[in-house]
Design a protein around this motif. Structure first.
Motif: not given
Length: 619
Positions: A356, A359, A404, A408, A582
């Motif tokens: 993550a 991002w 992104a 999620h 994000y």
């Protein structure tokens, strides 16, 4: 035959055991590579390292140099001053020795050596070698060979161009659909981006004429071809001295049907550009002075790089040129990139992995695009490759942020609860998510050249994945233990390359870029409690181990090879699985890029000045 590029893996050098970084660096230098390990160890013990900021003068003309200097990272310019004029005569890249002539002869340096980007220099003083006479003698012999090679180069093909004028010959295939538009736009792009006075020379079946201004600072001349290739060569050679005095770049356009004339002019060129039509036989740039551009409607290039690119909307661009209209944005983007290739000012972006945390690259991209920093090639590791692939296939930062957000939303659906499979994500679910973005598109069919990396766990080699379908390449580069299983591809068993090259700067260099911006998304470790829920606790344990190792390894590598280094300051309570955060992670990347932007612009501006031709009257 395997259609991929294999890079040297740090762990597979000639040393049987781990080697201290300084000793490893000395052994990687071409100048010292022939020395045995025990001599390198003796040298390393007598070596010091110093860092310089952009603009610092390391050696001055008139001063004696009593040390062997090796550039470890950054970029240097060699400057000669005559009267009030200072001229850059060379620029040095990591691995280059400098000040060697003064070191050998004991005479004063004949030029200044200045850092044009933040640099690290490794130094071995002559008096430190006094008790190593055999090694000292061998180093002097190797330096003498280096000096001889540079002297030979100075009187070879490039040495015949003391004025610094760059000559480009375009070779157009019979199927190329933009015989006038590409050359016209390329000349304008060189004038605009490199700020060079440019002469475009059109080979033509009618009488020639003196250069005439088309749009300042571009001028146009025509050379008749009725006398055949030898006559064309004679005419161009006769005009060349005059043209060189007036222009910094001469662009010779050879339209389809006059290929023999273009071939006859090849020896006059600093750059030979090959323009291919759709479905023409795919070729690669054979040397450092060639580039290839192909109509993207029928791509066949075996790989893409800064010197090997696809271009869209070719036929439409030619129609627009004939009607006096500008070409499309995609056509212009590739033309501008090739102009930067010729001017040796292409920009590469190396995007590190980190789940993550990757991002954060989106925020970096947003700042770079606002500032007008071009991106010519992209290399990525693991999740950084997803951002790189989205960018390379034409997505803007808003679209990448939407991806992104979608990642999620769908991440819980790809969790694998059959724990005996030893990985958290279900391969089919991840592949389905990726295919919605990339379909069956191939790595060597992107808008911007893009290479992800991976580690061959059987051969212990880093692999550059520059062909095959994008989804397969991404599954290989993301195959982190406990996250995704290894990916079989081209008879290799591949996993995430975070263990050896988490921020693939070396790939951007192999893609021929001149200025690399590296983003290490794995920031320094910050203490926090482990997650408690199974299986996330086990994955959190693996991810924090990877963070500790990955940050240190990635940081050392990019500081040694990149021109600009960014490390976003991520929220301390985030992990590699914090996909829901994000927005915060993107904001962290944006803050880091804003803070580093002045240094990036200064370093890129220095590169432009170093690579500017000299001697043209218009300059």
């Amino acid at each position: 035959m395997k259609h991929h590029e294999v890079l040297a893996f740090h762990g597979s050098s000639k040393y049987p055991a781990p080697v201290p970084p300084l000793e490893r660096f000395l052994g990687s230098m071409p100048l010292l590579a022939s020395l045995p390990p025990e001599q390198l160890a003796a040298l390393a013990a007598r070596t010091s390292e110093r860092r310089y900021r952009a603009g610092d003068v390391i050696l001055r003309a008139g001063e004696r140099n009593r040390s062997l200097h090796l550039l470890a990272s950054g970029r240097l310019a060699v400057e000669v001053t005559h009267g009030l004029e200072t001229r850059v005569v060379a620029h040095l890249h990591p691995g280059a020795p400098f000040g060697e002539l003064s070191f050998i002869t004991g005479r004063p340096c004949s030029a200044d050596v200045r850092a044009v980007a933040d640099a690290a220099v490794v130094t071995i003083a002559d008096d430190a070698l006094a008790d190593l006479p055999d090694i000292r003698q061998r180093i002097l012999e190797l330096l003498a060979i280096t000096v001889a090679e540079r002297l030979h180069a100075s009187v070879s093909h490039r040495g015949e161009r003391p004025d610094g004028c760059v000559v480009v010959v375009l070779h157009q295939a019979s199927t190329w659909g933009a015989p006038r538009a590409f050359a016209s736009e390329l000349a304008r792009s060189l004038a605009r981006q490199a700020e060079w006075p440019v002469l475009r020379v059109d080979l033509h079946r009618s009488d020639g004429h003196e250069p005439a201004a088309e749009s300042e600072p571009v001028s146009v001349a025509a050379v008749p071809t009725l006398g055949g290739p030898d006559a064309v060569h004679a005419l161009v050679s006769a005009e060349m001295p005059s043209w060189r005095r007036r222009f910094a770049c001469i662009l010779i356009n050879t339209p389809p049907g006059l290929a023999a004339c273009g071939e006859r002019l090849r020896t006059l060129a600093d750059w030979n550009g090959h323009l291919l039509g759709p479905n023409d036989r795919g070729i690669s740039a054979a040397s450092a002075s060639e580039f290839v551009v192909q109509d993207g409607s029928g791509p066949t290039l075996p790989r893409l790089s800064g010197r090997e690119q696809l271009i869209p909307d070719v036929v439409a661009a030619e129609r627009a040129h004939q009607s006096g209209q500008p070409p499309g944005a995609g056509f212009t983007r590739t033309v501008d990139s090739i102009a930067r290739c010729i001017a040796r000012m292409q920009v590469g972006l190396a995007l590190g992995g980190g789940g993550a945390w990757a991002w954060s690259h989106i925020g970096v991209l947003r700042v770079l695009q606002r500032a007008g920093v071009p991106i010519d090639v992209v290399a990525g590791c693991s999740m950084g490759s997803i951002v790189g692939a989205l960018l390379a296939t034409g997505r803007d930062t808003d679209a990448i942020e939407r991806a992104a957000r979608e990642w999620h939303r769908r991440f819980p659906t790809v969790i694998e609860y059959r724990f005996w499979r030893m990985h958290l994500a279900r391969v089919s679910g991840v592949a389905r998510m990726l295919r919605q973005h990339f379909g069956d598109r191939l790595v060597n069919q992107t808008d911007i050249p893009f290479w992800p990396n991976a580690l061959d766990v059987e051969a212990a080699e880093e692999v550059a994945l520059w062909n095959g379908d994008i989804v397969s390449a991404l599954l290989a580069t993301m195959a982190l233990p406990a996250w995704l299983p290894p990916k079989a591809r081209d008879s290799r068993l591949l996993i995430d390359a975070a263990f050896i090259d988490p921020v693939p700067v070396r790939l951007t260099r192999q893609m021929h870029c001149d200025f690399t911006i590296a983003v290490n998304a794995i920031g320094p470790f910050k203490a926090r409690a482990l997650k408690t829920r199974f299986p996330f606790r086990a994955y959190d344990f693996v991810s924090r181990c990877l963070r500790i190792v990955g940050h240190q390894l990635g940081q050392k590598q990019i500081e040694a090879a990149a021109d600009a280094v960014l490390v976003p300051d991520l929220p301390p309570d985030t992990s590699m699985l914090s996909f829901g955060r994000y927005a915060e992670i993107i904001a962290a990347g944006e803050r880091e890029a804003e803070a580093r932007l002045p240094a990036i612009l200064a370093g890129y501006g220095a590169l432009r000045r170093v690579n500017a031709p000299t001697g043209a009257e218009a300059l």
